[in-house]
Design a protein around this motif. Sequence first.
Motif, PDB file in Angstrom:
ATOM      1  N   LEU A   1       0.602  -1.188  -0.007  1.00 36.39           N
ATOM      2  CA  LEU A   1       0.003  -0.005  -0.044  1.00 36.39           C
ATOM      3  C   LEU A   1       0.774   1.288   0.069  1.00 36.39           C
ATOM      4  CD1 LEU A   1      -2.389  -1.300   2.664  1.00 36.39           C
ATOM      5  CD2 LEU A   1      -2.941  -1.264   0.464  1.00 36.39           C
ATOM      6  N   SER A   2       0.570   2.253  -0.711  1.00 33.42           N
ATOM      7  CA  SER A   2       1.068   3.566  -0.427  1.00 33.42           C
ATOM      8  C   SER A   2      -0.052   4.621  -0.614  1.00 33.42           C
ATOM      9  CB  SER A   2       1.933   3.826  -1.857  1.00 33.42           C
ATOM     10  OG  SER A   2       1.152   4.074  -2.912  1.00 33.42           O
ATOM     11  N   ASP A   3       0.198   5.691   0.353  1.00 30.10           N
ATOM     12  CA  ASP A   3      -0.589   7.104   0.597  1.00 30.10           C
ATOM     13  C   ASP A   3      -0.026   8.180  -0.054  1.00 30.10           C
ATOM     14  OD1 ASP A   3      -2.206   8.667   1.140  1.00 30.10           O
ATOM     15  OD2 ASP A   3      -2.392   8.430   3.277  1.00 30.10           O
ATOM     16  N   CYS A   4      -0.159   8.513  -1.149  1.00 27.58           N
ATOM     17  CA  CYS A   4       0.589   9.481  -2.081  1.00 27.58           C
ATOM     18  C   CYS A   4      -0.156  10.876  -1.971  1.00 27.58           C
ATOM     19  CB  CYS A   4       0.420   9.401  -3.605  1.00 27.58           C
ATOM     20  SG  CYS A   4       1.304   7.687  -4.058  1.00 27.58           S
ATOM     21  N   ASP A   5      -1.356  10.728  -1.052  1.00 29.23           N
ATOM     22  CA  ASP A   5      -1.864  12.173  -0.590  1.00 29.23           C
ATOM     23  C   ASP A   5      -1.129  12.832   0.525  1.00 29.23           C
ATOM     24  OD1 ASP A   5      -3.402  14.496  -0.577  1.00 29.23           O
ATOM     25  OD2 ASP A   5      -5.154  12.997   0.332  1.00 29.23           O
ATOM     26  N   VAL A   6       0.186  13.337   0.198  1.00 31.94           N
ATOM     27  CA  VAL A   6       0.955  13.578   1.280  1.00 31.94           C
ATOM     28  C   VAL A   6       0.600  14.999   1.737  1.00 31.94           C
ATOM     29  CG1 VAL A   6       2.927  12.270   0.113  1.00 31.94           C
ATOM     30  CG2 VAL A   6       2.583  14.905  -0.500  1.00 31.94           C
ATOM     31  N   ASP A   7      -0.139  15.672   1.051  1.00 27.40           N
ATOM     32  CA  ASP A   7      -0.588  17.305   1.681  1.00 27.40           C
ATOM     33  C   ASP A   7      -1.504  17.041   2.859  1.00 27.40           C
ATOM     34  OD1 ASP A   7       0.722  18.758  -0.137  1.00 27.40           O
ATOM     35  OD2 ASP A   7      -0.577  18.370  -1.853  1.00 27.40           O
TER      36      ASP A   7
ATOM     37  N   ALA B   1      -2.482  13.560   4.279  1.00 27.95           N
ATOM     38  CA  ALA B   1      -2.762  12.230   4.267  1.00 27.95           C
ATOM     39  C   ALA B   1      -3.674  11.657   5.605  1.00 27.95           C
ATOM     40  CB  ALA B   1      -1.085  11.395   4.748  1.00 27.95           C
ATOM     41  N   ASP B   2      -4.592  10.730   4.786  1.00 24.39           N
ATOM     42  CA  ASP B   2      -5.547  10.082   5.883  1.00 24.39           C
ATOM     43  C   ASP B   2      -5.767   8.818   5.982  1.00 24.39           C
ATOM     44  OD1 ASP B   2      -6.762  12.648   6.531  1.00 24.39           O
ATOM     45  OD2 ASP B   2      -7.900  13.012   4.825  1.00 24.39           O
ATOM     46  N   LEU B   3      -5.235   8.202   5.099  1.00 21.29           N
ATOM     47  CA  LEU B   3      -5.482   6.457   4.712  1.00 21.29           C
ATOM     48  C   LEU B   3      -4.754   5.783   6.179  1.00 21.29           C
ATOM     49  CD1 LEU B   3      -6.184   4.393   2.985  1.00 21.29           C
ATOM     50  CD2 LEU B   3      -3.765   4.199   2.243  1.00 21.29           C
ATOM     51  N   HIS B   4      -3.716   6.458   6.757  1.00 19.03           N
ATOM     52  CA  HIS B   4      -3.412   5.917   8.052  1.00 19.03           C
ATOM     53  C   HIS B   4      -4.486   5.898   9.140  1.00 19.03           C
ATOM     54  CE1 HIS B   4      -2.514  10.029   8.628  1.00 19.03           C
ATOM     55  NE2 HIS B   4      -2.499   9.824  10.149  1.00 19.03           N
TER      56      HIS B   4
ATOM     57  N   GLU C   1       1.369   0.338  12.322  1.00 22.73           N
ATOM     58  CA  GLU C   1       2.597   0.310  13.402  1.00 22.73           C
ATOM     59  C   GLU C   1       3.860   0.877  12.409  1.00 22.73           C
ATOM     60  OE1 GLU C   1       5.243  -2.743  15.945  1.00 22.73           O
ATOM     61  OE2 GLU C   1       3.425  -3.486  14.829  1.00 22.73           O
ATOM     62  N   VAL C   2       4.115   2.140  12.967  1.00 22.19           N
ATOM     63  CA  VAL C   2       5.288   2.858  12.100  1.00 22.19           C
ATOM     64  C   VAL C   2       6.554   2.052  12.445  1.00 22.19           C
ATOM     65  CG1 VAL C   2       6.653   4.781  11.641  1.00 22.19           C
ATOM     66  CG2 VAL C   2       4.221   4.824  12.177  1.00 22.19           C
TER      67      VAL C   2
ATOM     68  N   ASP D   1       3.768  -1.158   9.099  1.00 23.91           N
ATOM     69  CA  ASP D   1       2.934  -2.555   8.856  1.00 23.91           C
ATOM     70  C   ASP D   1       1.517  -2.132   9.239  1.00 23.91           C
ATOM     71  OD1 ASP D   1       5.292  -3.873   8.221  1.00 23.91           O
ATOM     72  OD2 ASP D   1       5.559  -4.749  10.222  1.00 23.91           O
ATOM     73  N   THR D   2       0.573  -2.620   8.715  1.00 22.48           N
ATOM     74  CA  THR D   2      -0.758  -2.655   8.842  1.00 22.48           C
ATOM     75  C   THR D   2      -1.397  -4.011   8.731  1.00 22.48           C
ATOM     76  OG1 THR D   2      -1.815  -2.565   6.431  1.00 22.48           O
ATOM     77  CG2 THR D   2      -0.469  -0.469   7.029  1.00 22.48           C
ATOM     78  N   PRO D   3      -2.471  -4.048   9.032  1.00 25.43           N
ATOM     79  CA  PRO D   3      -3.246  -5.596   8.939  1.00 25.43           C
ATOM     80  C   PRO D   3      -3.367  -6.083   7.612  1.00 25.43           C
ATOM     81  CG  PRO D   3      -4.361  -4.044  10.699  1.00 25.43           C
ATOM     82  CD  PRO D   3      -3.340  -3.187   9.905  1.00 25.43           C
ATOM     83  N   PHE D   4      -3.377  -5.122   6.720  1.00 23.21           N
ATOM     84  CA  PHE D   4      -3.556  -5.371   5.192  1.00 23.21           C
ATOM     85  C   PHE D   4      -2.289  -5.512   4.527  1.00 23.21           C
ATOM     86  CE2 PHE D   4      -7.373  -3.010   7.177  1.00 23.21           C
ATOM     87  CZ  PHE D   4      -7.883  -3.885   7.291  1.00 23.21           C
ATOM     88  N   GLY D   5      -1.122  -5.211   4.966  1.00 24.61           N
ATOM     89  CA  GLY D   5       0.062  -5.268   4.377  1.00 24.61           C
ATOM     90  C   GLY D   5       0.905  -3.981   4.713  1.00 24.61           C
ATOM     91  N   PRO D   6       2.192  -4.224   4.183  1.00 23.37           N
ATOM     92  CA  PRO D   6       3.310  -2.897   4.168  1.00 23.37           C
ATOM     93  C   PRO D   6       2.502  -1.624   3.620  1.00 23.37           C
ATOM     94  CG  PRO D   6       4.443  -4.796   3.264  1.00 23.37           C
ATOM     95  CD  PRO D   6       2.828  -5.209   3.169  1.00 23.37           C
ATOM     96  N   LEU D   7       2.847  -0.611   4.228  1.00 24.79           N
ATOM     97  CA  LEU D   7       2.532   0.705   3.810  1.00 24.79           C
ATOM     98  C   LEU D   7       3.559   1.828   3.731  1.00 24.79           C
ATOM     99  CD1 LEU D   7       0.116   2.840   3.247  1.00 24.79           C
ATOM    100  CD2 LEU D   7      -0.115   3.102   5.793  1.00 24.79           C
ATOM    101  N   SER D   8       3.553   2.469   2.793  1.00 28.46           N
ATOM    102  CA  SER D   8       4.687   3.530   2.470  1.00 28.46           C
ATOM    103  C   SER D   8       3.611   4.615   2.552  1.00 28.46           C
ATOM    104  CB  SER D   8       5.569   3.269   0.939  1.00 28.46           C
ATOM    105  OG  SER D   8       6.232   4.593   0.843  1.00 28.46           O
ATOM    106  N   HIS D   9       4.187   5.839   3.321  1.00 28.70           N
ATOM    107  CA  HIS D   9       3.170   6.996   3.417  1.00 28.70           C
ATOM    108  C   HIS D   9       4.092   8.177   3.746  1.00 28.70           C
ATOM    109  CE1 HIS D   9       2.316   6.185   7.909  1.00 28.70           C
ATOM    110  NE2 HIS D   9       2.995   4.976   7.465  1.00 28.70           N
ATOM    111  N   ALA D  10       3.628   9.429   3.709  1.00 31.37           N
ATOM    112  CA  ALA D  10       4.536  10.414   4.132  1.00 31.37           C
ATOM    113  C   ALA D  10       3.608  11.671   4.555  1.00 31.37           C
ATOM    114  CB  ALA D  10       5.254  10.825   3.082  1.00 31.37           C
TER     115      ALA D  10
END
Length: 557
Positions: free
Chosen positions: A288-294, A296-299, A305-306, A390-399
């Motif tokens: 998963l990736s959260d590209c809405d960096v301005d 970010a809400d997906l987290h 868990e960072v 780490d999330t219950p649904f897979g690794p997450l790259s976010h910012a």
Amino acid sequence: FQAEDGIRDVERSRGLGDVYKRQDICNYNAIAVVKGKVLFFNELCHACGGCSYICPEGAMTEHPVSIGRVETADAKGEFAFGHGLLNVGEALAPKVVQAVKKHIRPNEITLIDASPGAACPVVEAVAGADVAVLVTEPTPFGLNDLKLAVGLSLKVGVPAAIVVNRSDGVDELIQRYSDEIGVPIIGRIPFRRSYAETYSRGERLVDRHPELTSILMNIYRRACEAALGPPQPVPKEQRKLPVAQEPREASHGGGGRFTEITVISGKGGTGKTTITASLAALLEDKVLSDCDVDAADLHLLLHPEVKEVADFLGGYKALIDEEACTACGRCAEFCHFDAIAPVVEEDAAEPQSYRVNQFTCEGCGVCGYLCPVDAIAVEKAITGQSYVSDTPFGPLSHARLGIAEENSGKLVTRVRNIAADLAATHSAGAILGDGSPGTGCPVIASVSGVDAALIVTEPTVSGVHDLERVLQLTRHFQVQALVCINKCDLNAEQAERIRALALKHGATMLGDVPFDAEVNDCLMKGEVLVERGAGPAAQAVRALADGLRRHVSGEGA
């Protein structure tokens, strides 16, 4: 302004030293020297003028370029109207906002509708206002984005006031935050399906729902009071999360084979992140990736868990040593962004020095080249942080981009590169990304080179308008477009217009999700819809995930 397109021979210059100097002055990577040629990339140019200033042969020139348009209408009744439209594929939205604001009439009431988030177009819209009315909703999403908006407004010296939309009448999340920071809630608009239906038809709420008139007039009255109230302190901004291990360096693509799909929307509030979170719960074998960096809400729904944190050096900032400054004014005269102003002490006729406005500075660094006494330092600045979780649904790259910071596109690229590394490390078959709303710089960075963009829209007048622009964007970057209509049953006529638009632009209709109050209930609790919900919206999102699986596997292509 932008520098001229094209390729310039090195032979026209006085030597490679001058050519490399032109390349080095560009902090936006818009100039490169390859095999004795100077290459210019117009889409990366920020129009700072530095290259044309230092070029000894005049090989680099500046000329006006249209990046959008401003449309105005004469006053009908009490108000005139004007709006700006940025050309698809352009990144300099603040310039268009500036052009719109030039039509403001002094000493008259002016209402400015700003874009969502806390990036540079919002800074330009808020700057100089008497008060910023921040519209939010009583959900974790709303609170997260409200904190960004409050920080932005107060940082630029504009008083803030809060309006709660889709209110349940209590709004505990927002009320606690309001009490904590001393920014008042000046009104609440109830959550009603009938309001959404009126909006979908492009009609004014007060014409159909007169009970809102007194609410809105009270909001206006209390906004005026907030503009005249005492100064509000800027809330402290959380900069970092705990670091569990050394942060990684992002590569340029990871090297694995995967399908990358980014979920985007033409406008905010369409339910993009809500649907992305549910797809994250339903799809297998993905990163998963959260590209809405301005903003970010997906987290907030995935509860990550960072594991890793890294500062993001996203740009440059100029700082003038006012004691060393001789007040010659060359920096202010040449600054294309009007980011440098004189410092005039009380009872003085002439400026004693100059100062950089950090909110409007684009970090081009030209002022540092110009200063004859080396009083200007241009240094790389920390503008945000990137995370691996780490999330219950897979690794997450976010910012997270800092409030009112620049270069969101570069941070999006970092997020995507780290996601690609994670996909290679975990042998994942897909990357599912949550993109930004709109068609600006972060969206361009989110969709460039992906395999498909899933566009979440809504059957409203504004939803149709913004969908057409985002379809133009995906076509411009040759990205396959998939379309989902959220709240599809609000307006059948607008839903048909969306289907016709998708057909016109060669996009694939992937699914419809009906309006369902259960969605709002899940959001208020910070829960993923398909994990807790069993209503028609949750069932429709499960069908949407099935359609996306077939598309990725090639069955629906």
